[in-house]
Every structure is written in C-alpha cells, then in structure tokens.
Design a protein around this motif. Structure first.
Motif, mmCIF file in Angstrom:
data_model
loop_
_atom_site.group_PDB
_atom_site.id
_atom_site.type_symbol
_atom_site.label_atom_id
_atom_site.label_comp_id
_atom_site.label_asym_id
_atom_site.label_seq_id
_atom_site.Cartn_x
_atom_site.Cartn_y
_atom_site.Cartn_z
ATOM 1 N N LEU A 231 -11.206 7.211 1.866
ATOM 2 C CA LEU A 231 -10.795 5.938 1.270
ATOM 3 C C LEU A 231 -9.980 5.110 2.270
ATOM 4 C CD1 LEU A 231 -11.272 4.891 -1.601
ATOM 5 C CD2 LEU A 231 -8.958 5.609 -2.167
ATOM 6 N N HIS B 3 -10.074 1.224 3.942
ATOM 7 C CA HIS B 3 -9.094 0.197 3.576
ATOM 8 C C HIS B 3 -8.113 -0.148 4.690
ATOM 9 C CE1 HIS B 3 -9.994 -0.456 -0.689
ATOM 10 N NE2 HIS B 3 -10.410 0.785 -0.700
ATOM 11 N N ASP C 124 -9.865 1.933 -6.474
ATOM 12 C CA ASP C 124 -10.500 3.126 -5.915
ATOM 13 C C ASP C 124 -9.657 4.371 -6.173
ATOM 14 O OD1 ASP C 124 -12.568 1.607 -5.051
ATOM 15 O OD2 ASP C 124 -12.008 1.597 -2.935
ATOM 16 N N LEU C 125 -8.355 4.204 -6.077
ATOM 17 C CA LEU C 125 -7.482 5.355 -6.294
ATOM 18 C C LEU C 125 -7.553 5.833 -7.737
ATOM 19 C CD1 LEU C 125 -4.346 4.407 -4.160
ATOM 20 C CD2 LEU C 125 -5.871 6.361 -3.833
ATOM 21 N N THR D 69 0.829 -1.207 0.000
ATOM 22 C CA THR D 69 0.000 0.000 0.000
ATOM 23 C C THR D 69 0.860 1.252 0.000
ATOM 24 O OG1 THR D 69 -1.744 -1.158 1.185
ATOM 25 C CG2 THR D 69 -1.783 1.241 1.249
ATOM 26 N N PRO E 294 -8.383 -3.730 -4.681
ATOM 27 C CA PRO E 294 -9.469 -2.762 -4.486
ATOM 28 C C PRO E 294 -8.976 -1.341 -4.244
ATOM 29 C CG PRO E 294 -9.893 -4.757 -3.228
ATOM 30 C CD PRO E 294 -8.515 -4.898 -3.803
ATOM 31 N N LEU E 295 -7.928 -1.196 -3.450
ATOM 32 C CA LEU E 295 -7.438 0.146 -3.163
ATOM 33 C C LEU E 295 -6.940 0.816 -4.432
ATOM 34 C CD1 LEU E 295 -6.779 2.412 -1.243
ATOM 35 C CD2 LEU E 295 -4.650 1.260 -0.654
#
Lengths: 120, 120
Positions: free
Chosen positions: B84, B88, A80-81, A4, A76-77
């Motif tokens: 967000l 997460h 979304d970003l 991340t 998923p992150l």
DNA sequence: TCTTTGTATCCGCATATGCGGATAAGGTCA
DNA sequence: TGACCTTATCCGCATATGCGGATACAAAGA
C-alpha cells in the motif's frame, strides 16, 4: 505527510482497532461501545474523537445519541487502510469475541437503553 | 493483536515513512540514510531498529556495514501495508525530494565512503 | 594488537499520549 | 424551565516515545 503519520497513529492502539472492527458491522453509538468493550465513557469518547480526526470514522447526532460509522469517503489511503483492516481484523480472537459480545448485547432488548428501538 | 498495533505505530512517524520510501528503491546502509535524511547516526539507527522489530525491514551485515531492506516475507498484514505504501508514498513531495537527494548522493562518487564500490 | 570506521545502545531530558473521574455541554420530554 | 440522559471535554497523573550526544561494540586492516 504528517496527516498520513497521524492516520497510522490512530491505528496504533488496540482499542481503536477493536472499535473499527465493531463498526464494520454497522454504526454504533457511544453507549453501545461502552457496553461491549466494558470501558468508561470518557475513554470510548476520546478514542472516537481520535478516529474522527484521523478521517477514519464520522459521527452523526440523532437525538441524544451520537452514532459513529466508518468513513469510506476519506482520502484514498484511509479508504485502502479500512479495506485492508476489514480483511485482517476478523482473524484475531479478541475481535471475534467482541463481535460475539456485540451480537449478544444487541439481541438482549433489556440492554437497549440507548437504541432507538427500545423502551421508548 | 498487540503486534498489529505495534506495526501501525512503527508507521506513525514521518521519518520512518521516509526511510521506508527510500528503501523501496533498494537496500541502503545506515550512513547512506544519514546522508540523505541529514539526521544523526543514533537517530537513524534507532528508527531502523524500530522498523526491524515491527517486521517491516531486515538488516544484513556485510563487513562493517549494515544494509537494510524491506522485508517482504513478513506477516500478511505487513506485506499488504508495504504494498500500500509503495503506491501512496511517492505522491508526497518530501518523498520525491528524498529520492532525488538519494539519486544525487549515489551519483556523486566522492560521497561513497560507505559503499563497497568506492575508495577501497 | 592497535587503530579506524560503521553501527548499536545508553543516558538524561522533553514531549506526546493514555487513563478515568469530574465537570460541562447538548438534547429530550414533561 | 427543570429533570434526566448521552456525549464531549477538562484535569492531574502515569507511561511511552523521541531526541541526540556519549559510549560501547563489531569488523577490517596495518
């Protein structure tokens, strides 16, 4: 978790954000990006590699060219970003300029040395 | 645009993500974070300064203590990013561990040397 | 004012990252 | 195979950032 952090690091350079914005209009090859961003080939390639390792773009070789596009099937992150950026990046002046430069470049067939539709 | 890149850079370090996750439960002072994260004071303070400059947190001095909290009134992108992350970050094991450590720390009144409710 | 406590900043050092020219590697066509 | 084009990687160098102890600053109380 480190993945991340790495994802955000990939987004922490202006050039990479500009590349992502250009790819929002569709896939492009390295020499397209070189022409629009006016950057040396090694620089563009390096940033694309960085984005690819972060899971934000994917590359596909077609003949001599490597076409890069946004990777919506990432984690998923990342997804979304990318969605978030799609909404925010177009607000920046430099992004609008880049998109205009891309449109001009694509419209001028003389430049299309690295697009399959031209001169070959 | 550079501000945007800087915003992402602020999120590109694991420690800063952990700090943001802890602040999602409410404001904390520097010594709270030192205790939970087990990091030296200069390190915690430096990362908080980084996050503050990026517009992600704000600090308020109350007596000797500096309380930091998430800054929801930042620019739209920062606000969206915090939202967000709120979704997460709790998925990561280390974040859950940090939150448990925070809960333990807050429950143990002996540790509350830097909380206004204790020993003073 | 002096002391104590909490926080911010400074310092030297180590590591990570970026740059862009040079070179290597992959692919196409004659 | 050999010439040529596109892309990836290597290289040395410069800059940015992180670290954590040391020091400076700020606030509160004796």
């Amino acid at each position: 978790m480190k993945k991340t952090a790495h994802l955000f690091k990939a987004l922490s350079e202006e050039i990479r954000l500009r590349i992502l914005a250009l790819l929002q209009d569709g896939e492009l090859c390295v020499c397209d990006l070189m022409a629009v961003l006016e950057l040396p080939q090694s620089t563009v390639s390096r940033h694309l590699t960085y984005l690819r390792h972060a899971g934000l773009v994917e590359g596909e070789r077609r003949g001599v060219w490597m076409y890069y596009r946004l990777l919506d099937s990432g984690d998923p992150l990342a997804r979304d970003l990318l969605r978030l950026l799609a909404g925010h990046l177009p607000l920046f002046e430099i992004i609008r300029q880049d998109r205009q430069a891309l449109a001009d470049y694509l419209a001028d067939k003389k430049h299309n040395r690295c697009n399959e539709g031209a001169n070959r």
